[in-house]
Design a protein around this motif. Structure first.
Motif, mmCIF file in Angstrom:
data_model
loop_
_atom_site.group_PDB
_atom_site.id
_atom_site.type_symbol
_atom_site.label_atom_id
_atom_site.label_comp_id
_atom_site.label_asym_id
_atom_site.label_seq_id
_atom_site.Cartn_x
_atom_site.Cartn_y
_atom_site.Cartn_z
ATOM 1 N N ALA A 252 6.866 1.737 2.023
ATOM 2 C CA ALA A 252 6.485 0.364 1.677
ATOM 3 C C ALA A 252 5.695 -0.289 2.805
ATOM 4 O O ALA A 252 4.683 -0.960 2.573
ATOM 5 N N GLY A 253 6.125 -0.081 4.041
ATOM 6 C CA GLY A 253 5.430 -0.663 5.185
ATOM 7 C C GLY A 253 4.020 -0.124 5.336
ATOM 8 O O GLY A 253 3.092 -0.864 5.698
ATOM 9 N N GLU A 256 1.845 -1.786 2.768
ATOM 10 C CA GLU A 256 1.593 -3.175 3.158
ATOM 11 C C GLU A 256 0.603 -3.268 4.325
ATOM 12 O O GLU A 256 -0.231 -4.185 4.374
ATOM 13 N N SER A 257 0.676 -2.320 5.250
ATOM 14 C CA SER A 257 -0.226 -2.351 6.405
ATOM 15 C C SER A 257 -1.618 -1.848 6.064
ATOM 16 O O SER A 257 -2.572 -2.110 6.802
ATOM 17 N N ALA A 321 0.087 -0.529 -4.061
ATOM 18 C CA ALA A 321 0.398 -1.938 -3.849
ATOM 19 C C ALA A 321 0.828 -2.647 -5.131
ATOM 20 O O ALA A 321 1.537 -3.659 -5.079
ATOM 21 N N ASP A 325 6.802 -2.821 -4.598
ATOM 22 C CA ASP A 325 7.930 -3.735 -4.485
ATOM 23 C C ASP A 325 9.000 -3.462 -5.523
ATOM 24 O O ASP A 325 10.181 -3.728 -5.292
#
Length: 331
Positions: A252-253, A256-257, A321, A325
Motif C-alpha cells: 500500500a505504501g 501511495e508513494s 491506486a 485501500d
C-alpha cells in the motif's frame, strides 16, 4: 456398597484416562510447511488453513518452516513431521528436487503429501496446487510493466532464489511471451533469496548498473517490497516502476508513494484454505490424485488435475491506486 462404589470410581477413572488420548487420535494433523517463517504471504496462508480447519471441525494445523529459505531447513522440518506421524504435509518448496527423498519417506509412512505455491517434482508429492495458471502469471508480470511503457524500455527481474520452483517457471513463461511486448528488453535477472536486506541491495545494484532502467519486476512478495523501498531511497520514484507479485497490506505504501503503479497477487488466504482442503480430501475422504480428477476445495470449488497431477486455483488479481485501500487491511 463401598466395594461397588470403589469399582465404579475406578472404572470412571480408567474411562477418563483413555478418553483424552482417543479424542486426540481423532484429530487430523495437517502440516503447512512454508518456505520460511516470518513472511507475510505465508502467515496469510496460515489464516486460510485455520479457516479450513475450523470448517472441517477435527483438524489441527501445524504451521511450520525453516528460518531461512533453504532446502536443508525444509528437509529438517519434514523429517521432524515424519517422526510425529502427521496425517498430511502441504509444502511450498524451496527446491524442486532436493525435498523429494524426504517427502517420499513421508509417503512411504502413509502420510499424504501435496505441494502448493512452489512445487516439488511429481515423484515427491501426490498433487500440486498452483495459485494460478503459470502461463497467466508469466504473462501478467511482464504486462504489468509493459502497460506503463508504451514506447518500450528496460526491465530487470528480482527473483527469490535460483532454485525457487514457482519463480523460475513464471520467469520462463514470461520470456515465452516477450514477443507480444515489442520494445521491452529484459536486461538482467538477480536473486534476493527472499531476504529483505539482500533484495534491497540487489535492487539498488540494478539501478546503479542500468541507469536507464524503467522497471523492476519482482515475482516475490519479499522482493517487491524491498525493491520499492530501494526506488524511494534512490530518489527514482517516477523513473523506475516496481511491479510483480505482492501483498496489498505490504505494498500500500509503495502504491501511495508512486514507487509502484500496480502489482498482482492471488489471495494467500484462499491458497492456504485450498491446500488444507485438498490435503484433507486425500488423507481422509478417499480422494485420489490422478489426471482428470476433480478434488473438492470447499468454498473455492474443485481442483481439476492435469497430466502432471497439477491444477490452478484462480487467476491473479491486479491491485493499484483504484482499489488498494479496499484490500490493504485484509492481507
Amino acid at each position: 456398597m463401598s466395594v461397588l462404589k470403589k469399582l465404579a470410581a475406578s472404572a470412571a477413572m480408567a474411562a477418563a484416562m483413555f478418553a483424552t488420548p482417543a479424542f486426540a487420535q481423532d484429530d487430523v494433523r495437517i502440516a503447512l510447511v512454508v518456505k520460511a517463517l516470518g513472511i507475510g504471504f505465508f502467515e496469510a496462508a496460515a489464516e486460510g488453513a485455520e479457516e479450513a480447519a475450523a470448517e472441517l471441525g477435527n483438524v489441527e494445523i501445524i504451521y511450520t518452516g525453516p528460518t531461512d529459505t533453504t532446502a536443508e531447513g525444509q528437509i529438517e522440518v519434514i523429517n521432524a513431521l515424519i517422526a510425529q506421524n502427521v496425517d498430511a504435509i502441504a509444502v511450498s518448496s524451496n527446491d524442486t528436487d532436493a525435498l523429494v527423498p524426504a517427502l517420499q519417506r513421508a509417503m512411504q509412512r502413509g502420510i499424504t503429501v501435496i505441494s502448493w505455491d512452489s512445487g516439488v517434482a511429481p515423484e515427491g508429492r501426490q498433487l500440486h496446487l498452483n495459485p494460478s495458471s503459470n502461463p497467466l502469471i508469466g504473462n501478467m508480470i511482464i504486462k504489468l510493466a509493459a502497460d506503463h511503457l508504451p514506447d518500450g524500455g528496460e526491465v530487470a527481474l528480482l527473483s527469490a532464489t535460483t532454485t525457487s520452483t514457482n519463480q523460475n517457471i513464471w520467469i520462463d513463461e514470461m520470456m515465452a511471451v516477450m514477443g507480444d511486448y515489442p520494445g521491452i528488453e529484459v536486461v538482467a535477472t538477480v536473486y534476493g533469496d527472499d531476504l529483505a536486506d539482500k533484495s534491497y541491495r540487489e535492487a539498488t545494484g540494478l539501478m546503479q548498473t542500468y541507469p536507464e532502467l524503467d522497471a523492476i519486476i519482482a515475482p516475490t512478495s519479499v522482493g517487491i517490497v524491498a525493491a520499492a523501498q530501494a526506488v524511494v531511497d534512490a530518489g527514482k520514484v517516477g523513473e523506475v516502476n516496481v511491479t510483480g507479485l505482492g501483498l496489498p497490506s505490504e505494498m500500500a505504501g509503495a502504491i501511495e508513494s508512486g514507487a509502484s503503479q500496480s502489482f498482482a497477487i492471488w489471495n494467500p488466504i484462499d491458497l492456504g484454505y485450498s491446500a488444507t482442503m485438498l490435503a484433507y480430501e486425500l488423507s481422509q475422504n478417499g480422494a485420489v490424485a490422478e489426471p482428470g480428477a476433480e478434488i473438492p476445495m470447499g468454498r473455492m470449488g474443485s481442483l481439476t488435475l492435469d497430466e502432471n497431477n497439477e491444477g490452478a486455483m484462480a487467476d491473479p488479481f491486479v491491485y493499484d491506486a483504484s482499489n488498494i485501500d479496499q484490500f490493504k487491511s485484509i492481507f
